[in-house]
Design an enzyme around this catalytic site. Structure first.
Site, mmCIF file in Angstrom:
data_model
loop_
_atom_site.group_PDB
_atom_site.id
_atom_site.type_symbol
_atom_site.label_atom_id
_atom_site.label_comp_id
_atom_site.label_asym_id
_atom_site.label_seq_id
_atom_site.Cartn_x
_atom_site.Cartn_y
_atom_site.Cartn_z
ATOM 1 N N LYS A 36 45.798 114.432 -24.290
ATOM 2 C CA LYS A 36 45.688 115.162 -25.564
ATOM 3 C C LYS A 36 44.388 115.957 -25.626
ATOM 4 O O LYS A 36 43.436 115.659 -24.898
ATOM 5 C CB LYS A 36 45.787 114.179 -26.735
ATOM 6 N N ARG A 136 47.102 103.002 -39.333
ATOM 7 C CA ARG A 136 47.195 104.453 -39.206
ATOM 8 C C ARG A 136 48.677 104.758 -39.018
ATOM 9 O O ARG A 136 49.508 104.168 -39.683
ATOM 10 C CB ARG A 136 46.325 104.897 -38.024
ATOM 11 N N TYR A 260 14.507 126.746 -35.260
ATOM 12 C CA TYR A 260 14.649 126.601 -36.713
ATOM 13 C C TYR A 260 13.854 125.393 -37.222
ATOM 14 O O TYR A 260 13.864 124.332 -36.598
ATOM 15 C CB TYR A 260 16.114 126.377 -37.086
ATOM 16 N N MET A 308 23.162 127.696 -32.604
ATOM 17 C CA MET A 308 24.608 127.799 -32.393
ATOM 18 C C MET A 308 24.941 128.145 -30.941
ATOM 19 O O MET A 308 25.875 127.607 -30.361
ATOM 20 C CB MET A 308 25.228 128.845 -33.320
#
Ligand code: PLP
Length: 368
Positions: A36, A136, A260, A308
């Site tokens: 998956k 679940r 940053y 990013m």
């Protein structure tokens, strides 16, 4: 996709892992890798030929992954853990035409699948999923019997298996897992030839009684362990390394900052490399000021916040470094500080999340 970010995937490592897993199970137990989310970010298209050679079937999450594997020419067993939902009737039809085994976990799901199968005059292979304590997806254990009976009366579906999923397989205390296994086995109708399955990687490694008829390893196929303490129990080889190239080098005077928020201050005059990978590429921001990369085989610390699409690393102690040099962002050596397991630990997450996120922007290449 970013051509300058490369994920190198080792076919030999995947082969090694599949062989190691195969040796853990009895000869009659089927080994069906979980592929998956694009093989947990490792690239299904690249790995398909190796996996198909060694596997007794494939486990996928979504219908599109199942259909992708059929497109590669695979004619064997494919189990879809999720299914076609809501308005996906075309996809539902295609799954049935292509004889992909779907998961049934409710009366509703059963009726949708049966109605589609009837419409196109086919029989749909299904496995029933039983919730034995994961809380679940899956029919509650006490309602399973009713659903088994309903399946028997429903035309155009063919029940070939039943499965469950463990909530605590990596917990060193197996009490809850054993409870789940007992609950699951007790819900199964007697005297019926069903493929029964439950084990993911951790259960496969530690709980042989959970192997039943088929095992569903995911993470281990790609060479990672859920946690470092599991490593001594099975020798796996991480199959992925990730490399970038330095795009700029600059001198940073003592007292200056990078990134940053000015979270890293250079104590001495420093030489700093800008590496074009960031959290948008799956290199977690939580690794800011924590992780290492390797350049010319030497560790270089990530300085300041990961942005990013870029980050800065201190290369003062690696003077031969130049623009264009290769940066090993993720190592395929399990004991390296920049292994997937170590990065997961530093980012306070699990290896699964690291590899799934890393899959997106990278150019994947297969070696050996
Ligand atoms: C993802 C998944 C697995 C594989 O788990 P690993 O821990 O990666 O081995 C097995 N079964 C189900 C139902 C899953 O969703």
């Amino acid at each position: 996709m970013k051509n300058y970010l490369t994920a190198t995937i080792s076919a030999a490592a995947v082969q090694h892992n599949l062989t190691a897993l195969r040796q853990r199970i009895a000869p009659q137990v089927k080994l069906c890798p979980v592929v998956k989310d694009n093989c947990y970010g490792h690239n299904l298209k690249l790995l398909y030929p190796i996996l198909a050679q060694h596997a007794d079937g494939f486990i996928v999450a979504s219908p599109s992954e199942a259909l992708e594997i059929r497109d590669y020419g695979y004619t064997g067993f494919i189990l879809c853990l999720l299914s076609a939902y809501f308005d996906e009737t075309d996809i539902q039809e295609e799954l049935i035409r292509q004889q992909i085994t779907q998961t049934v976990m409710s009366k509703n799901a059963l009726q949708t699948i049966a109605a589609t199968a009837q419409r196109i005059q086919h029989t749909a292979p299904i496995h029933l999923k039983i919730d034995s304590g994961m809380g679940r997806l899956g029919v509650a254990a006490h309602q399973a019997n009713a659903l088994f009976n309903l399946i028997d009366q429903t035309p155009c579906v063919h029940l070939t298996g039943a499965y469950t999923h463990f909530a605590t397989s990596d917990d060193p205390d197996p009490t809850y897992l054993h409870q789940q296994l007992t609950t699951f086995l007790n819900t199964l109708p007697k005297n019926r030839a069903l493929i029964r399955h439950a084990a993911n990687t951790a259960a496969l490694i530690h709980q042989p009684q959970s192997h039943l008829d088929l095992v569903r390893p995911g993470l281990s196929v790609y060479g990672c362990h859920y946690a470092e303490h599991l490593r001594p129990h099975l020798d796996l080889q991480p199959c992925m390394s990730v490399h970038a190239q330095i795009i700029a080098i600059k001198k940073m005077p003592a007292g200056s900052f990078s990134g940053y928020g000015r979270t890293h201050q250079y104590q001495h005059d420093s030489r700093v490399a800008v590496v074009p990978i960031g959290y948008g590429d799956g290199y977690f921001r939580a690794l800011s000021n924590r992780a290492l990369v390797h350049i010319h085989g030497q560790p270089a610390p990530v300085c300041g916040r990961v942005s990013m699409d870029q980050m800065t690393v201190d290369i003062t102690h690696i003077p031969q470094t130049q623009v264009g040099d290769s940066v090993e962002v993720i190592s395929n050596r399990a004991d390296a500080p920049n292994s997937i397991e170590n990065l997961a630990r530093l980012a306070n997450t699990i290896p699964y999340e690291i590899t799934c996120h890393m899959g997106r922007n990278l150019r994947h290449q297969l070696i050996d």
